[in-house]
Scaffold this active site. Structure first.
Site, mmCIF file in Angstrom:
data_model
loop_
_atom_site.group_PDB
_atom_site.id
_atom_site.type_symbol
_atom_site.label_atom_id
_atom_site.label_comp_id
_atom_site.label_asym_id
_atom_site.label_seq_id
_atom_site.Cartn_x
_atom_site.Cartn_y
_atom_site.Cartn_z
ATOM 1 N N GLY A 182 0.818 -1.204 0.000
ATOM 2 C CA GLY A 182 0.000 0.000 0.000
ATOM 3 C C GLY A 182 0.854 1.256 0.000
ATOM 4 O O GLY A 182 2.053 1.217 0.273
ATOM 5 N N CYS A 183 0.216 2.394 -0.301
ATOM 6 C CA CYS A 183 0.971 3.635 -0.462
ATOM 7 C C CYS A 183 1.413 4.226 0.876
ATOM 8 O O CYS A 183 2.597 4.454 1.105
ATOM 9 C CB CYS A 183 0.155 4.640 -1.280
ATOM 10 S SG CYS A 183 -1.499 4.951 -0.661
#
Lengths: 344, 344, 344, 344
Positions: free
Chosen positions: D148-149
């Site tokens: 995920g970012c």
């Protein structure tokens, strides 16, 4: 590897030149000058260049610019006209990203730029750096005057219509809008985020320097006088120019205007005539060297509308300068400029 | 206290009406309807109203709108034309912030809005809610059609020139730019911040609904046909409209244009003709009901330029609606609208 | 009407004071000083004030500030400490929006502000202008030190927890974020839209002046030492502060924290404790004097999180100053501050 | 040329993959699927790809994905877990940019993603695609779960501290801020420019899916349990994540923390530990695959602060996926990712 110098590397055109040249593959930046920041690392000022540019700014006097194959002037107006001639005399090619050599009529230039010219002979010899018009001349040029940003978007948007009998050349309107990076990296209150953010306005509506530059080119192509109302506006964003061009018709077009544009720009690597109904967005050219445009004729009435977008720092400045450099140094025209725009 | 109803209070014109009416002093909001959000608190959707509006949304059927003195329709196009007539028949005054009653020519309306009209008789009786033109009629109106946002900025910017012999009424150009709140509070991909942010574009360049609305008013004032090219653009910001108007001259103005404008709007509380050389910024009217404008004649050539700014949600929607309400209910015209714009 | 003077009216706190005072109803601005802009109209610099403020800037020497009931210093740090004492000696009340009188410990002040203090006796007599803590003292004050912007959001967010046995007072974290107007209306490269737009960063992470100011108040309330890590960040927008506060627990709270906050701020007109699950947005206080906050305990773990928002120019500066003025001059505390936030 | 497929190419991770792969040089995109947009040109949806990607979207059933060497899933959560196994069984390598294979504990995954897993056996076999930790495993992987970012920025910022005796692993705080493109290209009211523009707020403060993903990795490295408070925030801009990490110390560091970080990431091509005193800006990584970070110890107190920035769509999604692809297909790790960030 060709040797490249940049005079005045601390502004936005400077950092953009470095971004593009760092990945060009055929050139090596050997000097970036800055009087005020001499000795400090370039990437301390521009962290985006960390890992890409491993250089310090050099004092102008200590940079051996005469050893360069080509020198970019990314300086304020009035510098290149004083410093470029000495380099040119030593056989160094020069591209000026400022306005010093753009206007052929010295009186017009002095009126708009508030100085008398220091090297008028070179004004005559300079080639105007719009490759779509002057590609061959640029290949042979010693000195190229890189066009202005509003100018590039507007001129490319109007070129195919110049000289057409059904166009009213006396009543052209260019409503241009630019992100704030067009004002450069200068500490000025009106360009603060707290001033320019979340707001929109026209500026210089009574007259802007880019108007005579546009007119000069259009008049040369149309071979007649041009009447152009040009009003720039400030967009609350960083990069990008959109110009909406309003062209009154004095007769019915004798050609399909969409086809006319597509044919005119068919071989151009950096002009994209979009399909009918498209509305060019500035983000579709963010970071790359393209000019995208679309043609409208609202409700079939007697006014054509062209919407033309560029990235003011790329096709409007550093990218077009690299395109000119490629032509002048014999590289393929697209080398180092084959970037996909960043969107969203 | 006059009783006020709002039909469709979940959009931006709804929240703006509430912001203004909450501090008006002479009115009380007795019902805000929303089918989808009935029963939930208004300030849960709009936290800026916490402490100012202590109401829940009501289902349309359960709101006793007939008890209101005046009802605002802050609904999508096509709702007021169906629901307003019943209220009007019961003696309730109505202001429609949508487009249902703006265009007198039903064919033109149907063409642009894609529906046939449900209450054509009321179209005829509706008063167009531009107080600068129709103040007296609005005072006596049962039904007011509140003008569009691009329309207000454009029409006010052109009004003083209409009918002047030295104006080319056939070649007017309006290059309008709006913040994204003008598109309303609808979940649509193109209005996402990741789509509309840091970018600029024209839209509907081949034709937009606001064009015939502007032309209708200008033609009525000029008592002649009007040729207008109108192109809207999207600014990467939330609020504000700037329109740059290009007016070709067919003769030398017989009056000083600056003075003409100042005289025309001298008594208007919500139009500000700025001094020569000013460039109106949208933030100078952020949150208030003013239209500010400035007049230019670039380089003395044959095209006038007017730059006109409003807040699209205030003078372009809810503020103008409250101004109309004040006239219809006998309040001082400026009551509740005496706000200073928020800048920076 | 009470007579009000503003020293240094050309910055953002100055224009915000004018926006608020223009509609206050109980005061009259009699002088706005500016050395550099003396003689020019206030509304030429701030067009949003056109029609609201009909004054010119006055040279400091020519403004008869001694006739005022109260004078605001909206000056850079270091001015009020020199000029306020003379006015105070003449019986004029003073509110300083800069930092000159905020820190009681002169050594701490000198360390962070890099000057020695010119009127140390007045530091002792100054009342810290946080009405939620020092309302009664402010009513009687001659000199009020208006709190900093990050400080107000952080301090109000932490106050109800101070002195609680279950709070770790040694490991508090305040991650604060501010719009760029917090930096003032100064021409500085890092605050250009082209620098601060479309980007986000921390600044002064190794230490910021607002940290000791927060600690001073919290320590006084908690009656113990405070360990606070405070890191400010710059948001690419104009107005608003959000601070996320992280409070480690050293035991289970002996009270429901939501209820604790609601009770603590129950009577406060300008603090809004939002319902559980709300996330305060800065736009929900845009242009008004509220501090809105919400309380979280992520996954029931041993760290509380408070999110607190203000408008940095209102509750973080000019609005709080007017709130203090109301207390000092005997107006109702909310007079002139009853504005609904502008959203969207 | 290796053959590449993209499942679900209409979102932002899809367009970013195409931007990067179009100039990679070693791969050819042979299929981009979209159920809703099958048959339409990719560059009609994404004009920035005009001239770079000459493909139409294909219906999922008609795309011959089994012929690909590697397929990216740029789909919503819950798609890859159903469709990837069939491709994997045919020997096609897969990189999932969604969350289906990120969390090893299926109960935790189901709790946060609200589904039961369709291919739990592949969860076990999937390699977590953080090359800085799992480079060798990625080289040999059939299936990679792309992180995920928020997770990437946070995990990289904390890794060098994990397991250090002087770090309080129970009280870590991550205050993360993201541009709105992180929410994807979905029509949702809260992500409208008129909602998210010119405002700032925390979201999901009571718990966010990225927290357990971060904890899983940190716990594996530290070989102990991790207490982490993670609060995401929404920045009014398009691209970029900044996370400020607060690390309480339980003892004096036994090493210079700056040197510790520099040594830890010395050989990493996409992690840049900046010099002391630097404040990483998100724009310094706009469009490229770098994570830049800086280390602070405010006033020498007992809390370390790390500020870490990435482009959420590049190192936080598509760029990291291409980095993983390079490892899986035997390309040099930096191929196609050697871009200079776009700044300003």
């Amino acid at each position: 590897m060709k040797k490249i110098g940049i005079v005045g590397g601390t502004g936005y055109t400077g950092v953009e030149l470095m971004r593009l040249l760092a990945r060009h593959g055929g050139v090596e930046i050997t000097a970036i000058t800055s009087r005020g920041d001499a000795g400090s690392r370039v990437d301390a000022m521009y962290p985006n260049l960390r890992g890409a540019i491993d250089l310090c700014f050099t004092a102008p006097d200590e940079a051996n610019l005469a050893d360069c194959d080509l020198v970019f002037f990314a300086t304020p107006n009035g510098i290149a006209m004083q410093q470029a001639p000495e380099l040119l005399a030593q056989g160094v090619k020069v591209i000026d990203l400022a306005a010093d050599y753009r206007i052929k009529d010295l009186d017009v230039w002095s009126k708009w730029y508030g100085m008398s010219h220091a090297s008028p002979d070179w004004v005559e010899r300079a080639v105007y750096g719009l490759p779509e018009l002057y590609r061959d001349e640029i290949r042979d040029a010693e000195l190229v005057a890189n066009p202005g940003c509003h100018v590039t978007a507007t001129t490319l948007g109007l070129l195919p219509l110049m000289g057409q009998a059904w166009v009213d050349h006396d009543r052209l309107v260019a409503d241009s809008k630019s992100g704030t990076s067009g004002a450069g990296r200068k500490a000025e209150v009106p360009m603060l985020m707290a001033e320019a953010g979340e707001s929109f306005k026209a500026y210089s509506a009574n007259g802007h320097r880019h108007q005579p530059e546009i007119v000069q080119t259009l008049a040369a192509v149309a071979e007649r006088s041009i009447g152009l109302t040009f009003v720039p506006h400030l967009i609350p964003m960083v990069r990008g120019i959109e110009v909406s061009l309003y062209i009154p018709l004095v007769g019915e077009p004798t050609a399909d205007v969409q086809q006319l544009y597509e044919a005119y720009y068919d071989a151009e690597p950096f002009v994209d005539v979009m399909p009918p109904g498209s509305h060019p967005e500035t983000r579709s050219v963010r970071g790359n060297n393209l000019c995208r445009m679309a043609i409208f004729r609202p409700q079939g009435a007697a006014t054509l509308v062209i919407s033309s977008v560029i990235d003011n720092l790329v096709k409007g400045a550093a990218g077009q300068a690299v395109q000119n450099m490629n032509l002048m140094l014999g590289f393929p025209e697209q080398q180092g400029l084959d970037l996909v725009a960043l969107s969203p």
